[in-house]
Design an enzyme around this catalytic site. Structure first.
Site, mmCIF file in Angstrom:
data_model
loop_
_atom_site.group_PDB
_atom_site.id
_atom_site.type_symbol
_atom_site.label_atom_id
_atom_site.label_comp_id
_atom_site.label_asym_id
_atom_site.label_seq_id
_atom_site.Cartn_x
_atom_site.Cartn_y
_atom_site.Cartn_z
ATOM 1 C CB CYS A 185 -6.734 -19.289 -15.906
ATOM 2 S SG CYS A 185 -7.558 -20.896 -15.767
ATOM 3 C CG HIS A 228 -15.576 -13.393 -15.468
ATOM 4 N ND1 HIS A 228 -15.940 -14.712 -15.654
ATOM 5 C CD2 HIS A 228 -14.221 -13.385 -15.391
ATOM 6 C CE1 HIS A 228 -14.851 -15.467 -15.683
ATOM 7 N NE2 HIS A 228 -13.795 -14.685 -15.525
ATOM 8 C CD GLU A 245 -13.550 -21.431 -18.246
ATOM 9 O OE1 GLU A 245 -12.510 -20.793 -18.501
ATOM 10 O OE2 GLU A 245 -13.565 -22.491 -17.597
ATOM 11 C CB CYS A 291 -14.895 -20.858 -14.603
ATOM 12 S SG CYS A 291 -14.035 -19.357 -15.137
ATOM 13 N N GLY A 329 -14.449 -17.177 -12.842
ATOM 14 C CA GLY A 329 -15.906 -17.062 -12.917
ATOM 15 C C GLY A 329 -16.534 -17.114 -11.537
#
Length: 288
Positions: free
Chosen positions: A81, A164, A215, A224, A227
């Site tokens: 994260c 992703h 997400e 994100c 991301g």
């Protein structure tokens, strides 16, 4: 029931509930991360509310004394994260820690603070289908080719410690209801056995892109970090963008730097803040 202290953090509106479990027993940790407890903590009406839950524990490694685990709103565990990592670096700094690094299941993450900018070095991305993971015949490019999406130009997939897929559009003005509809469908696409995070991106310049992220396990969020890294790296890989890349999201802007030639670690930079601390009651949680 037992009262447990938590810390609320945010990075660009991406919000986190952090538990400092460095003095928790293994039984206490196991109880805290039960799915029903994670769901209660993340519930914005009945619990505290957050995009992700972060658990800080001790690490026996000589490289760093800290180990971090990330959990999504739905109770599933995430390997990485980006914005959460920056929030952790801020928390460690506020605790007076000199070693601004921590271990995750996906590798070592180090950080630094300069004024209000908090940066983390994330492990290099992977384009290996088995590590993303996704079905091997795709090879990253033009995923979701079986789905018809208006104004969609091309797509690419990679792993930033979690999977992703970035879809590049001609315009950033993708309606919220359309993003929600597509995000829910594509997250569970059969080509991604462990589900996938979805980025809706458009290039403003080779050094600037706009991004919305659905997400995995959380839905649409204000921002994100991984991301943003994935969108930038996928754009660089497709020769659409050049490092550094400013990534503009609903919650704010981050900067992503990555050297493709040397397959370097990813540098993610932006702001993060401590919001407040409090106490929550956790069922069957007993202090040692």
């Amino acid at each position: 029931m037992c009262k447990v202290q938590f810390y609320k953090m945010e990075a660009l509106g991406n919000d986190f509930v952090l538990f400092d479990g460095r003095d928790f027993s293994q039984d206490q940790i196991s109880n805290l991360i039960k799915k029903e407890n994670l769901l209660h903590i993340a519930d914005r009406r009945l619990g505290i509310g957050c995009d992700q839950i972060i658990l800080l524990t001790c690490n026996p490694s000589s490289k760093t004394p800290h180990f971090i685990r990330f959990f999504n709103q739905d109770g599933s565990e995430a390997g990485a994260c980006g914005n959460g990592s920056r929030a952790i670096i801020l928390y460690l700094s506020l605790c007076g820690e000199k070693n601004l690094s921590f271990q995750t299941s996906e590798g070592l993450i180090t950080g630094k603070i300069s004024g209000e900018t908090i940066s983390v070095f994330l492990p290099p991305p992977s384009f290996d289908a088995s590590k993303i993971p996704m079905k091997p015949h795709l090879k990253g490019k033009d995923v979701f080719s079986d789905i018809k999406i208006k104004t969609w130009q091309q797509s690419y997939a990679c792993s930033i410690g979690n999977p992703h897929a970035t879809l590049f559009f001609e315009t950033p003005d993708i309606a919220l209801n359309e993003r929600k509809k597509l995000g829910k469908i594509l997250e569970h696409h059969a080509d991604f056995p462990e589900r996938v995070n979805i980025g809706f991106a458009s290039l403003v310049t080779p050094h600037h892109l706009k991004l919305y992220v659905w997400e995995r396990g959380a839905g649409m969020t204000y921002a994100c970090g991984t991301g943003a890294c994935a969108a930038s790296i996928n754009a660089i890989f497709l020769e659409m963008a050049q490092s550094p890349v400013k990534v503009e999201m609903e919650g704010g802007t981050v900067c992503v730097e990555w050297d493709r030639k040397n397959a370097s670690p990813i540098l993610l930079s932006g702001t993060a803040h401590f919001c407040y601390q409090g106490i929550i009651k956790i069922p069957s949680f007993t202090r040692g």
